[in-house]
Design an enzyme around this catalytic site. Sequence first.
Site, short mmCIF file in Angstrom:
data_model
loop_
_atom_site.label_atom_id
_atom_site.label_comp_id
_atom_site.label_asym_id
_atom_site.label_seq_id
_atom_site.Cartn_x
_atom_site.Cartn_y
_atom_site.Cartn_z
N THR A 1 -7.29 -30.65 2.46
CA THR A 1 -7.09 -31.70 3.67
C THR A 1 -6.07 -32.84 3.34
O THR A 1 -5.26 -33.27 3.90
CB THR A 1 -8.28 -32.38 4.05
OG1 THR A 1 -9.21 -32.84 2.92
CG2 THR A 1 -9.07 -31.31 4.90
N LEU B 1 -4.74 -31.75 11.70
CA LEU B 1 -4.74 -30.63 10.75
C LEU B 1 -5.22 -29.39 11.51
O LEU B 1 -6.32 -29.13 12.11
CB LEU B 1 -5.91 -30.98 9.70
CG LEU B 1 -5.62 -32.38 9.17
CD1 LEU B 1 -6.29 -32.44 7.79
CD2 LEU B 1 -3.84 -32.70 8.70
N ARG C 1 -14.59 -17.50 8.84
CA ARG C 1 -15.85 -17.10 9.19
C ARG C 1 -15.90 -16.83 10.90
O ARG C 1 -16.73 -16.21 11.34
CB ARG C 1 -16.91 -18.34 8.85
CG ARG C 1 -17.20 -18.47 7.56
CD ARG C 1 -18.43 -19.01 7.32
NE ARG C 1 -18.31 -20.36 7.29
CZ ARG C 1 -18.92 -21.33 7.87
NH1 ARG C 1 -20.43 -21.11 8.20
NH2 ARG C 1 -18.64 -22.67 7.80
C1 UD1 Z 1 -14.14 -31.65 5.37
C2 UD1 Z 1 -14.09 -32.78 4.70
C3 UD1 Z 1 -15.70 -33.20 4.60
C4 UD1 Z 1 -16.31 -33.30 6.00
C5 UD1 Z 1 -16.10 -32.16 6.61
C6 UD1 Z 1 -16.35 -32.24 8.23
C7 UD1 Z 1 -12.50 -32.91 2.97
C8 UD1 Z 1 -12.12 -32.84 1.47
N1 UD1 Z 1 -13.72 -32.58 3.44
O1 UD1 Z 1 -14.58 -30.44 4.73
O2 UD1 Z 1 -16.16 -34.34 4.09
O3 UD1 Z 1 -17.77 -33.54 5.96
O4 UD1 Z 1 -14.44 -31.66 6.89
O5 UD1 Z 1 -16.19 -31.11 9.05
O6 UD1 Z 1 -11.69 -33.51 3.57
N2 UD1 Z 1 -7.04 -28.05 6.78
C9 UD1 Z 1 -5.79 -27.63 6.71
N3 UD1 Z 1 -5.25 -27.70 5.59
C10 UD1 Z 1 -5.80 -27.42 4.22
C11 UD1 Z 1 -7.28 -27.52 4.39
C12 UD1 Z 1 -7.79 -27.85 5.72
O7 UD1 Z 1 -5.06 -28.01 7.63
O8 UD1 Z 1 -5.41 -27.13 3.41
C13 UD1 Z 1 -7.73 -28.26 8.05
C14 UD1 Z 1 -8.44 -27.15 8.66
O9 UD1 Z 1 -7.90 -26.18 9.31
C15 UD1 Z 1 -9.53 -27.85 9.42
C16 UD1 Z 1 -9.57 -29.30 8.66
O10 UD1 Z 1 -8.44 -29.43 7.98
O11 UD1 Z 1 -9.07 -28.08 10.62
C17 UD1 Z 1 -11.05 -29.49 7.71
O12 UD1 Z 1 -10.80 -28.39 6.65
P1 UD1 Z 1 -11.95 -27.82 6.21
O13 UD1 Z 1 -11.59 -26.73 5.13
O14 UD1 Z 1 -13.08 -27.06 7.33
O15 UD1 Z 1 -12.98 -28.88 5.39
P2 UD1 Z 1 -14.30 -29.01 5.19
O16 UD1 Z 1 -14.56 -28.18 3.80
O17 UD1 Z 1 -15.11 -28.54 6.22
#
Ligand code: UD1
Length: 447
Positions: A82, A9, A16
């Site tokens: 995600t 992903l 940030r």
């Molecule tokens: C996510 C997890 C959380 C975990 C944390 C660990 C979920 C709902 N939550 O939260 O349980 O503790 O990671 O760091 O999964 N991304 C996409 N497309 C999207 C959203 C995200 O590609 O629509 C990618 C982001 O670029 C990133 C990763 O997925 O690489 C995680 O996304 P992020 O928004 O950072 O998740 P967290 O809210 O941190």
Amino acid sequence: MAGVSLIILAAGMGSRMNSDLPKVLHRIGAAPLLHHAMQAGRALDPDRTIVVTGHGADAVDAAARAFDPEVETVRQTEQLGTGHAVAQAAPLLAGQTGDAVVLYGDTPLIRPETLEAMRAARARHAVVVLGFHHHGAGRYGRLIAEGEALEKIVEYKDATEDQRAVTLCNSGVVCADAGTLMDLVARIGTANAAGEYYLTDIVEIARARGLTAGVVICDEAETLGINTRQELAAAEAAFQTRARAEAQENGVTLTAPDTVFFALDTVVGRDTVIGPNVVFGPGVTVESEAEIRPFCHLEGCHISRLATVGPFARLRPGAELAEDVHVGNFVEIKNAILDEGVKVGHLTYLGDAHVGERTNIGAGTITCNYDGVNKHKTTIGPRVFIGSNTMLVAPVTVGRDAMTGSGSVITEDVPAEALAIGRARQVTKPGLAVKLMDLFLSKKKKG
Ligand code: UD1
Ligand code: CA
């Protein structure tokens, strides 16, 4: 075991970071974060690697292909969570057998051993989630588990005070049968505090269908996700600590390990000694029993057995040093092949050149390779002696066993065995030094 598909992903913006560069293209160990995730996944010998891109997709696609030309990329045009991101891979994975492993492009420090442990745990659970214990204020999803058995994952935003007190947190890394995973993510909804498709919901969905979910626990350091420049710097430090230890385990001597900086793809052979303050850029290979003396900067170069480099040398892309080559202080080498036993001791620039074996390059030599528009090549044969402060105005060739006089500007080819001198002839005036000095002194007295 059937093959593995990786889903990485990398669509998020990373607001940030306060940057125009997509987050996963920020670098540690001279390589984009994305390459670190792809490298970790490579340990599973995946059949397919799918990168989900969104923000800065063209640049992220290109970076993914630079690491692995066979990578597949898929667009997530809106970042809806995600779970939604993983679902974008469904068309590509239709009919795919074997497991799928979900990694984050912004989580560079996952160890291959950890991914292997997750694969092994798949023998016991339909869905395997990677967790870690966290004792700080991190807003991670919490894993509600009984031993290895995972009941559900609650996102921090949705968690009760009691659930937030749980230290077992979600890393985001998930492993399941590819077909099962796609079935599960297709059922995720958005009824939560963020209104997003949470990948984490697959645990409850799986259990409702009578499947089991399990947790594998790793060290918190492995799951460090990069959201800020501070975290980027912390990940760089962690990567370097690991790279230094790995080099030492591989039989490399580091005189002052904390001052040596490796790149993700640095290769150093056994019994090579690396002095203090050496920096490796991308694409460096050093064979065994070489010596890199203090304060060198190396990138895109190959250093063969028994070669010595530095102190204070700079090797740029295309520098190719054969066995027993010696490159000394304040020498810069770019796109140049130095054959066996060549010596370039001091204060020299060699660019776009080929130097034959056992040739000695005198102090202050410069290949004048650039005419303001084009680069030109300098070819120097074997066993040549280039006198100090020679300017080699390329394109130019110096034949085998030839010499150039110190201070020469060589604009024409030098045949084999010849001595070429290209400088003003010296004129000597007996007694003139003393006469001049007297004249200067008398002028000064008169005022
Ligand atoms: C996510 C997890 C959380 C975990 C944390 C660990 C979920 C709902 N939550 O939260 O349980 O503790 O990671 O760091 O999964 N991304 C996409 N497309 C999207 C959203 C995200 O590609 O629509 C990618 C982001 O670029 C990133 C990763 O997925 O690489 C995680 O996304 P992020 O928004 O950072 O998740 P967290 O809210 O941190
Ligand atoms: Ca995150």
